[in-house]
Design a protein around this motif. Structure first.
Motif, PDB file in Angstrom:
ATOM      1  N   GLY A  35       0.811  -1.219   0.000  1.00  0.00           N
ATOM      2  CA  GLY A  35       0.000   0.000   0.000  1.00  0.00           C
ATOM      3  C   GLY A  35       0.842   1.264   0.000  1.00  0.00           C
ATOM      4  N   ASN A  70      -6.629   4.696   5.892  1.00  0.00           N
ATOM      5  CA  ASN A  70      -6.058   3.335   5.795  1.00  0.00           C
ATOM      6  C   ASN A  70      -4.758   3.324   6.614  1.00  0.00           C
ATOM      7  OD1 ASN A  70      -5.034   5.133   3.895  1.00  0.00           O
ATOM      8  ND2 ASN A  70      -4.523   3.566   2.394  1.00  0.00           N
ATOM      9  N   GLY A 119      -6.466   3.318  11.867  1.00  0.00           N
ATOM     10  CA  GLY A 119      -6.077   1.926  11.651  1.00  0.00           C
ATOM     11  C   GLY A 119      -7.295   1.029  11.671  1.00  0.00           C
ATOM     12  N   LEU A 121     -10.332   0.449  10.159  1.00  0.00           N
ATOM     13  CA  LEU A 121     -10.794   0.938   8.850  1.00  0.00           C
ATOM     14  C   LEU A 121     -12.229   1.450   8.916  1.00  0.00           C
ATOM     15  CD1 LEU A 121      -9.268  -1.961   6.723  1.00  0.00           C
ATOM     16  CD2 LEU A 121      -8.471   0.409   6.770  1.00  0.00           C
ATOM     17  N   ASP A 150      -9.543   0.788  -1.137  1.00  0.00           N
ATOM     18  CA  ASP A 150     -10.686   0.010  -1.628  1.00  0.00           C
ATOM     19  C   ASP A 150     -11.076  -1.115  -0.675  1.00  0.00           C
ATOM     20  OD1 ASP A 150      -8.404  -1.441  -2.220  1.00  0.00           O
ATOM     21  OD2 ASP A 150      -8.698  -1.419  -4.390  1.00  0.00           O
ATOM     22  N   GLY A 151     -10.168  -1.535   0.203  1.00  0.00           N
ATOM     23  CA  GLY A 151     -10.557  -2.477   1.259  1.00  0.00           C
ATOM     24  C   GLY A 151     -11.343  -1.737   2.335  1.00  0.00           C
ATOM     25  N   ASN A 180      -6.371   0.081  -5.728  1.00  0.00           N
ATOM     26  CA  ASN A 180      -5.387  -0.844  -6.309  1.00  0.00           C
ATOM     27  C   ASN A 180      -5.978  -2.226  -6.564  1.00  0.00           C
ATOM     28  OD1 ASN A 180      -5.423  -2.058  -3.765  1.00  0.00           O
ATOM     29  ND2 ASN A 180      -3.519  -1.100  -3.078  1.00  0.00           N
ATOM     30  N   ILE A 182      -6.746  -4.468  -4.522  1.00  0.00           N
ATOM     31  CA  ILE A 182      -6.254  -5.524  -3.623  1.00  0.00           C
ATOM     32  C   ILE A 182      -6.557  -5.162  -2.174  1.00  0.00           C
ATOM     33  CG2 ILE A 182      -4.116  -6.575  -2.722  1.00  0.00           C
ATOM     34  CD1 ILE A 182      -3.029  -6.545  -5.585  1.00  0.00           C
TER      35      ILE A 182
HETATM   36  C1  LIG Z   1     -12.256  -2.339  11.023  1.00  0.00           C
HETATM   37  C2  LIG Z   1     -11.065  -3.120  10.538  1.00  0.00           C
HETATM   38  N1  LIG Z   1     -11.226  -4.392  10.152  1.00  0.00           N
HETATM   39  C3  LIG Z   1     -10.172  -5.124   9.732  1.00  0.00           C
HETATM   40  C4  LIG Z   1      -8.920  -4.568   9.700  1.00  0.00           C
HETATM   41  C5  LIG Z   1      -7.732  -5.405   9.274  1.00  0.00           C
HETATM   42  N2  LIG Z   1      -7.195  -4.950   7.989  1.00  0.00           N
HETATM   43  C6  LIG Z   1      -6.018  -4.270   7.919  1.00  0.00           C
HETATM   44  S1  LIG Z   1      -5.619  -3.833   6.359  1.00  0.00           S
HETATM   45  C7  LIG Z   1      -6.993  -4.595   5.736  1.00  0.00           C
HETATM   46  C8  LIG Z   1      -7.289  -4.604   4.258  1.00  0.00           C
HETATM   47  C9  LIG Z   1      -7.483  -3.242   3.742  1.00  0.00           C
HETATM   48  O1  LIG Z   1      -7.565  -3.214   2.358  1.00  0.00           O
HETATM   49  P1  LIG Z   1      -6.721  -2.148   1.562  1.00  0.00           P
HETATM   50  O2  LIG Z   1      -6.494  -0.974   2.428  1.00  0.00           O
HETATM   51  O3  LIG Z   1      -7.383  -1.941   0.267  1.00  0.00           O
HETATM   52  O4  LIG Z   1      -5.354  -2.920   1.401  1.00  0.00           O
HETATM   53  P2  LIG Z   1      -4.031  -2.505   0.601  1.00  0.00           P
HETATM   54  O5  LIG Z   1      -4.433  -1.761  -0.606  1.00  0.00           O
HETATM   55  O6  LIG Z   1      -3.160  -1.701   1.541  1.00  0.00           O
HETATM   56  O7  LIG Z   1      -3.385  -3.826   0.281  1.00  0.00           O
HETATM   57  C10 LIG Z   1      -7.757  -5.170   6.751  1.00  0.00           C
HETATM   58  C11 LIG Z   1      -9.017  -5.910   6.547  1.00  0.00           C
HETATM   59  C12 LIG Z   1      -8.774  -3.228  10.137  1.00  0.00           C
HETATM   60  N3  LIG Z   1      -7.611  -2.599  10.115  1.00  0.00           N
HETATM   61  N4  LIG Z   1      -9.875  -2.529  10.527  1.00  0.00           N
END
Ligand SMILES: Cc1ncc(C[n+]2csc(CCOP(=O)(O)OP(=O)(O)O)c2C)c(N)n1
Length: 275
Positions: A35, A70, A119, A121, A150-151, A180, A182
């Motif tokens: 990321g 994020n 942190g 999300l 996008d997560g 991205n 992902i």
């Molecule tokens: C509320 C919450 N649920 C679960 C997580 C665990 N978690 C950390 S990163 C992530 C995936 C996030 O997706 P994204 O930001 O799109 O990932 P990247 O593009 O950085 O790979 C998850 C589920 C969190 N930080 N917060």
């Protein structure tokens, strides 16, 4: 509008900060690599082109604010803040150490430019909205920027915030959405498809700009455009490559949350021209 020289300077900062991110993560031995590498053009566009901020006066009432929604991408924020002079670059070696200000996810420390603990999300959009509403109440003209992923937008809370910003016509709000494709354990499209993101945000009354988030020219143009928008918040939906800049990491879900091995670091630094 940014001059050709300015764009070249921003691209060079981006290259150098990708190197800093890799070194700090390798030293820490844990953290998120893909990321931070992928969103570096946007972070550099914010900290070294658009945002009004001053590391010598970090808590100025009129500073623009930045919220990293994020939060796991904290290394990207820390290298920008160190480069901008908020703290010594040597602090980057303390990433994730007990007692360090530079934890794996941001811990609020405004005197170091870290505006908010994030942190978990989904919270960042609402936090940024609150600060933006505060600016309106205080009749100040600072802007509030945020970074989303996008997560992250799979969290319902993000959409509550999106609805609020649209309702209150928060034109002092501008977000980037790092698209991205992902998330933690694979591609969004296989886990929970978030598309069509642009249409969804427009329905929530945002001005939406779609860009290639790894093209500095597009990043700075979008930031310029966002500043001129009246009566609605702006989201810059940025297609990026997870792991951008290091071919062996690019677009590979595995590199969401692992740090480079010794061999990978050597390869990556060579590819990024760290000679
Ligand atoms: C509320 C919450 N649920 C679960 C997580 C665990 N978690 C950390 S990163 C992530 C995936 C996030 O997706 P994204 O930001 O799109 O990932 P990247 O593009 O950085 O790979 C998850 C589920 C969190 N930080 N917060």
């Amino acid at each position: 509008m940014a001059s050709t020289e300015k764009i070249a300077e921003l691209k060079e900062i981006t290259r150098q900060l990708r190197i800093d991110v890799l070194k700090m993560l390798h030293h820490a031995g844990s953290g998120h690599t893909g990321g931070p590498l992928g969103m570096m053009e946007m972070m550099v566009g914010l900290y070294f082109y658009k945002m009004r901020h001053d590391s010598k006066n970090p808590e100025s009432e009129d500073r623009d604010r930045f919220i990293l929604a994020n939060g796991h991408c904290a290394p990207a924020l820390y290298v920008c803040l160190a480069r901008a002079g908020y703290f010594a670059k040597s602090e980057l070696q303390n990433l994730r150490k007990l007692g360090s200000a530079l934890q794996g996810h941001p811990k609020r420390k405004p005197e170091w430019g870290i505006e908010m603990s994030t942190g978990s999300l989904g919270h960042g959009c609402s936090i940024a909205n609150g600060i933006a509403l505060g600016a309106r109440l205080d009749q100040r003209n600072y802007r509030v920027y945020s970074m989303h992923s996008d997560g992250e937008v799979q969290e319902g809370m993000f959409w509550e915030g999106a609805m609020t910003a649209g309702h209150y016509k928060l034109d002092n709000r501008c977000g980037f959405l790092d698209y991205n494709g992902i998330q933690i354990d694979g591609f969004n499209k296989d886990i929970k498809d978030v598309s069509p993101l642009e249409d969804k945000l427009r329905a929530f009354r945002w001005h939406v700009i779609s860009i290639d988030g790894n093209q500095m020219e597009e990043v700075v143009d979008a930031l310029d455009e966002a500043e001129k928008v009246k009566g609605m918040p702006t989201m810059i939906v940025a297609r990026t490559l997870l792991g951008k800049g290091v071919s062996i990491f690019e677009n590979k879900p595995k590199y969401h949350g692992v740090t480079p091995t010794d061999e990978e670091l050597k390869f990556a630094l060579k590819e990024l021209g760290d000679v």
